[in-house]
Design an enzyme around this catalytic site. Structure first.
Site, short mmCIF file in Angstrom:
data_model
loop_
_atom_site.label_atom_id
_atom_site.label_comp_id
_atom_site.label_asym_id
_atom_site.label_seq_id
_atom_site.Cartn_x
_atom_site.Cartn_y
_atom_site.Cartn_z
N HIS A 124 -34.40 28.02 4.85
CA HIS A 124 -34.96 28.95 3.82
C HIS A 124 -35.12 28.22 2.77
O HIS A 124 -34.22 26.98 2.56
CB HIS A 124 -34.18 30.27 3.61
CG HIS A 124 -34.76 31.17 2.92
ND1 HIS A 124 -34.98 31.01 1.50
CD2 HIS A 124 -35.35 32.50 2.86
CE1 HIS A 124 -35.51 32.25 0.98
NE2 HIS A 124 -35.75 32.84 1.80
N ASP A 201 -25.22 29.50 5.73
CA ASP A 201 -26.17 30.61 5.16
C ASP A 201 -26.49 31.68 6.38
O ASP A 201 -26.99 31.68 7.19
CB ASP A 201 -27.67 30.19 4.88
CG ASP A 201 -28.69 30.85 4.53
OD1 ASP A 201 -28.18 32.24 4.63
OD2 ASP A 201 -29.98 30.81 4.01
N GLN A 204 -29.19 36.09 7.27
CA GLN A 204 -29.55 36.85 8.64
C GLN A 204 -28.80 36.92 9.65
O GLN A 204 -28.95 37.24 10.81
CB GLN A 204 -30.72 35.96 9.04
CG GLN A 204 -31.95 35.73 8.01
CD GLN A 204 -32.41 36.88 7.98
OE1 GLN A 204 -32.69 37.93 8.30
NE2 GLN A 204 -33.50 36.98 6.42
N LYS A 227 -29.78 42.87 2.61
CA LYS A 227 -30.16 42.58 4.01
C LYS A 227 -29.26 43.21 5.04
O LYS A 227 -29.40 43.18 6.21
CB LYS A 227 -30.34 41.16 4.45
CG LYS A 227 -31.25 40.33 3.62
CD LYS A 227 -31.38 38.92 3.92
CE LYS A 227 -32.56 38.28 2.97
NZ LYS A 227 -33.99 38.66 3.20
N CYS A 365 -40.80 31.80 3.13
CA CYS A 365 -39.88 30.72 2.41
C CYS A 365 -39.18 29.79 3.24
O CYS A 365 -38.07 29.42 3.03
CB CYS A 365 -38.86 31.56 1.74
SG CYS A 365 -39.47 32.51 0.19
#
Length: 407
Positions: A124, A201, A204, A227, A365
């Protein structure tokens, strides 16, 4: 809940009951943000109705109970990701804020001219741009792990990217644009053989997969509340205490100090050293309610259900002529990105919206991914625990209707 009850889960999310353009809402934009269960909405109302006050500063009752509730969230995050200590949990504005914090603070302390940073080809923008900014400032070098046509990282090349100038690896756990679940255990193991720390990261990942930072032995892990069924404007940076203790503060202001004079300032201890100013108190407190909700259902139950739903949706989508799924890794989570020959993703998204079906279109993104596949963008349907096979069927029917109009 001993078993996953999709009807009970859906009943917990009031927004799913509404209509859009006169049609029942089919919400498949969960990779961008998730809807909120009633328990989180109730927690927001409870905060403003019964306890609204600033935290960490007041001796009065409301400040005390707000502070206690805010710190409960820190403890629940610690347990949720199995951190060793509460002080390793930094409350931030979100994933982007967390990555920028590490890039600036770790970068200031440990990265200099000619040093190297490793990221991957599927990041991202929030895990690309902060490191590019650091490279511009410091004169360091960004190296990229390539990926193949299925959206899987080339781990053989990754192992060869290291040198004695490599200072950090920063990669996504799950690709927001492809759904690829990266081999993070191997990524961390290889980096640690070179004494290089790793940032994951997990924006997700944490809502779909059980994450254990001690088992992973990851040095930094970041994610966002919105999220994972919590409000916007709150996120988490987990960092091993050994790194956080030697990194300088990110911002100056209230709460991150022990003592201030015009001659010298002494910084606060962890975690407050990295939490300057008044936080998003409401969202910080209500993140705990979202964690409680996920724990009540069970992250393993969620993963099993979502994996079955993704397999069903993938099979259905693959039956439509002209559709090409972008991202076909062996291990995926929750994301279906695709293109259709001769049709722009935006046009598909607009017609789906007219049918009450919410998807995301564009580069998500993640423009370098689109450049590699030589496409302007994709249509992305991203799943959450409250989606159903009926949602998928409505999406497929809506897509076929859109394509009949566009082709």
């Amino acid at each position: 809940m001993k078993t996953f009850d999709i009807h009970k889960v859906r009943a917990d999310f009031p927004l799913l009951k509404r209509e859009v353009n006169g049609k029942p809402l089919v919400y498949l934009d969960n990779g961008a943000t998730t809807q909120k269960p009633q328990s989180v909405i109730d927690a927001i109302i409870h905060y403003y109705s019964d306890m609204n006050s600033n935290v960490h500063r007041g001796v009065h009752y409301l400040s005390q109970i707000s502070t206690d509730a805010f710190e409960v969230t820190r403890r629940k995050v610690k347990d949720f990701i199995n951190a060793e200590e509460e002080v390793e949990v930094i409350i931030t504005k979100g994933t982007t804020d967390s990555i920028n914090l590490v890039a600036q603070c770790y970068g200031k302390a440990f990265i200099g001219e000619g040093d190297e940073i490793i990221i991957s080809a599927m990041e991202h923008h929030s895990n690309i741009v902060p490191w590019q900014m650091l490279c511009d400032e410091k004169g360091c070098v960004l190296k990229v792990i390539p990926m193949n046509e299925r959206g899987m990282l080339d781990m053989d090349v990754y192992a060869k990217l290291f040198s004695d100038r490599t200072k950090i690896v920063s990669v996504t756990y799950v690709s927001n644009a492809l759904g690829t679940i990266n081999p993070v255990e191997e990524i961390i193991s290889v980096a640690h053989k070179h004494d290089v720390p790793v940032l994951l990261d997990a924006a997700q990942a944490v809502q779909h997969i059980a994450v254990d930072v001690q088992k992973l032995d990851v040095d930094f892990l970041v994610f966002s509340g919105h999220k994972m069924y919590a409000p916007t404007g709150v996120g988490v940076l987990y960092g091993k205490a050994k790194w956080l203790n030697v990194m300088p503060p990110y911002q100056g202001g209230g709460d991150m100090i022990k003592d201030v004079s015009f001659e010298k300032t002494t910084y606060n201890e962890l975690p407050f050293k990295f939490e300057a100013g008044t936080p998003n108190i409401e969202a910080g407190i209500c993140l705990a309610a979202a964690i409680d909700y996920i724990n009540e259902i069970g992250i393993d139950n969620i993963k099993t259900y979502e994996d079955e739903l993704l397999a069903y949706a993938t099979a259905k989508l693959g039956e439509i002529e002209g559709v090409r799924i972008v991202g076909t890794a062996d291990k995926k989570s929750s994301v279906l990105s695709f293109v259709v020959d001769g049709v722009h993703p935006y046009d598909i998204g607009v017609i789906l919206d007219k049918q009450g079906i919410a998807v995301r279109t564009g580069h998500h993104c993640a423009q370098p991914i689109m450049d590699q596949f030589e496409i302007p963008g994709t249509v992305r349907a991203s799943l959450a625990m409250y989606n159903t096979k009926e949602d998928v069927d409505a999406f497929i029917a809506g897509l076929e209707r859109a394509l009949n109009m566009l082709r």
